[in-house]
Write a protein that holds these residues in place. Structure first.
Motif, PDB file in Angstrom:
ATOM      1  N   PRO A   1       7.038  12.989  -1.793  1.00  0.00           N
ATOM      2  CA  PRO A   1       6.190  13.689  -1.568  1.00  0.00           C
ATOM      3  C   PRO A   1       4.766  13.456  -2.412  1.00  0.00           C
ATOM      4  O   PRO A   1       5.078  12.685  -3.571  1.00  0.00           O
ATOM      5  CB  PRO A   1       6.372  14.977  -1.705  1.00  0.00           C
ATOM      6  N   SER A   2       3.825  14.016  -2.152  1.00  0.00           N
ATOM      7  CA  SER A   2       2.452  13.695  -2.842  1.00  0.00           C
ATOM      8  C   SER A   2       2.844  14.155  -4.317  1.00  0.00           C
ATOM      9  O   SER A   2       3.201  15.072  -4.672  1.00  0.00           O
ATOM     10  CB  SER A   2       1.251  14.448  -2.304  1.00  0.00           C
ATOM     11  N   GLY A   3       2.300  13.343  -5.439  1.00  0.00           N
ATOM     12  CA  GLY A   3       2.252  13.559  -6.808  1.00  0.00           C
ATOM     13  C   GLY A   3       3.556  13.142  -7.413  1.00  0.00           C
ATOM     14  O   GLY A   3       3.645  13.351  -8.637  1.00  0.00           O
ATOM     15  N   CYS A   4       4.518  12.599  -6.513  1.00  0.00           N
ATOM     16  CA  CYS A   4       5.844  12.105  -7.123  1.00  0.00           C
ATOM     17  C   CYS A   4       5.699  10.705  -8.237  1.00  0.00           C
ATOM     18  O   CYS A   4       6.711  10.438  -8.706  1.00  0.00           O
ATOM     19  CB  CYS A   4       6.999  12.093  -6.201  1.00  0.00           C
ATOM     20  N   GLY A   5       4.724   9.990  -8.168  1.00  0.00           N
ATOM     21  CA  GLY A   5       4.435   9.034  -9.045  1.00  0.00           C
ATOM     22  C   GLY A   5       4.434   7.695  -8.185  1.00  0.00           C
ATOM     23  O   GLY A   5       4.693   6.583  -9.009  1.00  0.00           O
ATOM     24  N   LYS A   6       4.445   7.598  -6.902  1.00  0.00           N
ATOM     25  CA  LYS A   6       4.431   6.412  -6.059  1.00  0.00           C
ATOM     26  C   LYS A   6       3.437   5.587  -6.744  1.00  0.00           C
ATOM     27  O   LYS A   6       3.622   4.246  -7.111  1.00  0.00           O
ATOM     28  CB  LYS A   6       4.225   6.706  -4.783  1.00  0.00           C
ATOM     29  N   SER A   7       2.224   5.926  -6.370  1.00  0.00           N
ATOM     30  CA  SER A   7       0.890   5.351  -6.899  1.00  0.00           C
ATOM     31  C   SER A   7       1.139   4.665  -8.333  1.00  0.00           C
ATOM     32  O   SER A   7       0.942   3.589  -8.680  1.00  0.00           O
ATOM     33  CB  SER A   7      -0.127   5.890  -6.675  1.00  0.00           C
ATOM     34  N   THR A   8       1.580   5.613  -9.068  1.00  0.00           N
ATOM     35  CA  THR A   8       1.712   5.232 -10.550  1.00  0.00           C
ATOM     36  C   THR A   8       2.624   3.916 -10.796  1.00  0.00           C
ATOM     37  O   THR A   8       2.224   3.084 -11.638  1.00  0.00           O
ATOM     38  CB  THR A   8       2.186   6.499 -11.543  1.00  0.00           C
TER      39      THR A   8
ATOM     40  N   TYR B   1       0.934  10.251 -19.695  1.00  0.00           N
ATOM     41  CA  TYR B   1      -0.497  10.345 -19.715  1.00  0.00           C
ATOM     42  C   TYR B   1      -0.842  11.387 -20.799  1.00  0.00           C
ATOM     43  O   TYR B   1      -0.389  12.541 -20.738  1.00  0.00           O
ATOM     44  CB  TYR B   1      -1.175  10.993 -18.579  1.00  0.00           C
TER      45      TYR B   1
ATOM     46  N   VAL C   1       5.120  11.329 -16.759  1.00  0.00           N
ATOM     47  CA  VAL C   1       4.994  11.620 -15.162  1.00  0.00           C
ATOM     48  C   VAL C   1       6.152  10.658 -14.652  1.00  0.00           C
ATOM     49  O   VAL C   1       6.418  10.832 -13.559  1.00  0.00           O
ATOM     50  CB  VAL C   1       3.517  11.075 -14.514  1.00  0.00           C
TER      51      VAL C   1
END
Ligand SMILES: Nc1ncnc2c1ncn2[C@@H]1O[C@H](COP(=O)(O)OP(=O)(O)O)[C@@H](O)[C@H]1O
Ligand SMILES: [Mg+2]
Lengths: 344, 312
Positions: free
Chosen positions: A37-44, A13, A18
């Motif tokens: 964990p949250s923010g590790c890039g799963k959704s991305t 980004y 990321v």
């Protein structure tokens, strides 16, 4: 149905990167869970597969075709969003039919598919309602139904259960597992909850800070975590870690020996058991006990002050809680390199 | 005292005040509309003061109803209001969607977009009719003259010149004329009120759910389909609000009509009332009652149409 191959995928980004070169093979019909964990890039990562995010570098293949430049709707994927993202002004029926209408499908075929999906998900009674008139669980079903009717090659789920209450979460989890069994379609499922990952997955992908930490079957990850991060992330309560100095004098020499900074010994709470002083790996006093009915969690403090948890059916009767001895089967004792965190 | 009595009591003064505020002028208008009441009359000086003795029954209503300008005024009121509402909603939607994406200088563009709304209506009308729409001195006149000159120049070219010499000389439109003055009013008020629509639509667009759009992308929806099926329904309520507020507001347009043409050819109801009120208060009041009826008809019509969106 299709396999998915991810090669050296990078996501930036602006100036911040990321995802740092992710490689992944997903077999046809496999249920793969991205966990971390949250923010590790799963959704991305999931959104890059869906086509909702550009791929900065590397390639993603679905069914053997590179899809980097393919429009999201043409990739043969369907996604279930965390917030359901139902179309608020359409009835449940039209929510499910929308994608098919866009594809100019025959009316009768649309009707057939929507009603079939309605049957599978037990939402036939609500087809004429708008999403507003549905409960959270029902909305979730509609969102899944909207994905099913398109008969995709790959299903994508982004934390689909996180907006449901605990009871509904367990139930829906089961239904998703059933759905996978029934359809046999490749499914990629994102969650931060390791229980969901363990129960659903054929293969778990543990992510941290945009890197893959370990890929494997749930049992593999549980029994042979590659590093301390995976070891702590998989399993609840978390794995206990001991420096060699925290161990009792009776512990095996290969655990106690070696340099102090080189080794970290990991034992899961459920693998610790109370034993005779002669076989003790660690000696500790009881700090606090949590009784969960089926088992108790004993919060212990080792002689050097290291805190750990032991999970057992009950506290042994008449035990001296100021100095209890614990041991574990040799194959249940994990050894990690202290500096790198890697399994030895 | 029951649970509700105290709140009711506390509300009473406000409700009473509002009622008085509404009922007194309405009552007076009704009263005047049924009597002969003029400001100046040398022949019948007794008509210059409002009195029940000058009762005229529905005479004023008949007088207004049969007045040459009355039906034109009703027609104009409806025509002007409808046109403005339609144009502001269309332009408002288009502009709001355009400036909703991010681009450099967006903040400034937004402020500039809103600014027409802060111009006084009379000033707005003077600027438009004199500086922009004037057929000689306004931008329109200059532009038309320039085009004519250009075409004139092109006529001198060989071959192509023959084609251009077939073109007629363009003539500027006079927006003060009977046939066109209503258009001038529509143009200037649309310019002034489009920002209002933009402002309302923009706030609403910002609250649009992005995941719904992503779901639609995955469902294969194109830009137009997404606009039709997601954005437009999402904007239903703000559109209803813009339509309602403007309909009520523009029924009472006055300054623009006065400045553009002094009512020549484009009188609306308020303007007609104003003309009557220069002397014949009775007729003005009767016309006022007609205006109230018209406003109510439109309001009921609108509520029927958009009420559902607001109640949802
Ligand atoms: N649009 C964006 N712009 C900049 N950074 C982003 C954007 N979206 C996500 N990120 C960053 O990418 C990382 C991964 O985000 P995400 O995939 O949402 O994490 P997860 O789903 O695992 O919680 C986070 O550090 C987040 O801050
Ligand atoms: Mg996420």
């Amino acid at each position: 149905m299709a396999s998915v191959t991810i090669e050296q995928v990078i996501k930036r980004y602006g100036d911040t990167q990321v995802m740092h070169g992710v490689d992944l093979d997903i077999q046809d019909g496999e249920f793969v869970v991205f966990v971390g964990p949250s923010g590790c890039g799963k959704s991305t990562l999931l959104r890059m597969i869906a086509g909702l995010e550009d791929i900065s570098d590397g390639t993603i293949e679905i069914g053997g075709t590179v899809v980097n430049e393919v429009a999201p709707a043409k990739r043969g994927v369907a996604m279930v969003f965390q917030t359901y993202a139902l179309y608020p002004h359409m009835t449940v029926y039209n929510n499910m039919a929308f994608g098919l209408k866009q594809a100019k499908m025959d009316k009768a075929e649309i009707d057939k598919r929507v009603r079939a999906a309605g049957e599978i998900l037990h939402i036939t009674d609500y087809l004429e309602r708008t999403p507003k008139a549905l409960s959270g669980g029902q909305r979730q079903r509609v969102a899944i139904g909207r994905a099913i009717v398109r008969e995709p090659e790959v299903f994508l789920f982004d934390e689909p259960l996180s907006n449901l209450d605990a009871a509904l979460r367990v139930q829906t989890r089961l239904e998703i597992a059933r759905l996978h069994k029934r359809l046999g379609t490749t499914m990629i499922y994102v969650t931060h909850d390791q229980v969901e990952a363990m129960t659903l997955a054929d293969k778990i992908v543990v992510l941290r800070d945009g890197r893959v930490e370990q890929v494997g079957a749930p049992v593999d990850l549980y029994e042979r975590p590659k590093n301390t991060f995976v070891a702590q992330f998989i399993g609840s309560p978390k794995m206990n870690f001991f420096a060699p100095s925290a161990l009792a004098a009776t512990a095996p020499a290969d655990l106690r020996g070696g340099s102090e900074d080189a080794l970290l010994v990991g034992i899961r709470p459920e693998h610790l058991r109370v034993c005779e002083p002669s076989e003790a790996i660690v000696t500790a006093r009881l700090d606090l006990i949590e009784n969960l009915g089926e088992h108790v969690l004993a919060h212990m403090v080792a002689t050097d002050g290291t805190e750990f948890i032991a999970k057992m059916e009950t506290l042994p009767e008449g035990a001296d809680t100021s100095a209890m001895q614990f041991t574990a089967a040799p194959e249940r004792v994990h050894r990690f390199d202290k500096a790198s965190g890697l399994r030895q | 005292m029951s649970d509700r009595t105290l709140p009711r009591l506390l509300q009473t003064p406000a409700v009473l005040l509002l009622l008085v505020w509404m009922l007194v002028p309405l009552g007076m208008t009704l009263f005047f509309s049924f009597i002969r009441y003029v400001l100046n009359s040398l022949r019948r000086p007794e008509w210059t003061s409002p009195s029940i003795d000058n009762w005229r029954g529905f005479g004023n209503y008949q007088f207004v109803w049969n007045n040459d300008g009355f039906w034109l005024a009703i027609y104009n009121s409806v025509f002007i209001v409808t046109s403005i509402v339609v144009f502001t909603v269309i332009f408002g939607l288009a502009i709001a969607i355009l400036v909703n994406r991010s681009f450099p200088g967006r903040g400034i563009v937004r402020v500039l977009l809103i600014s027409p709304f802060f111009v006084m209506p009379a000033v707005n009308a003077v600027l438009w009719i004199n500086m922009i729409l004037d057929p000689v001195l306004g931008l329109q006149g200059i532009a038309v003259a320039g085009l004519n000159e250009m075409i004139d120049g092109l006529r001198d070219f060989p071959v192509l010149g023959g084609f251009f010499s077939l073109w007629p000389e363009l003539s500027p439109i006079s927006f003060r004329a009977t046939q066109t003055s209503a258009y001038a009013v529509i143009i200037m008020v649309t310019w002034q009120w489009t920002p209002f629509a933009v402002l309302i639509f923009m706030t609403s667009l910002q609250s649009e759910d992005q995941q719904q759009k992503e779901a639609a992308i995955l469902d294969g929806a194109g830009k137009w389909s997404m606009f039709r099926n997601l954005t437009l329904p999402h904007l239903g309520r703000p559109i209803a609000i813009v339509v309602m507020i403007q309909a009520i507001f523009h029924l009472s347009l006055y300054a623009e009509i006065e400045i553009v043409s002094r009512g020549n050819g484009n009188k609306n109801l308020p303007y007609l009332i104003g003309e009557f009120a220069t002397n014949n208060i009775g007729a003005a009041s009767a016309a006022g009652i007609f205006a109230v009826i018209l406003a109510n008809v439109i309001a009921i019509f609108l509520l029927r149409m958009v009420g559902k969106t607001l109640m949802d």
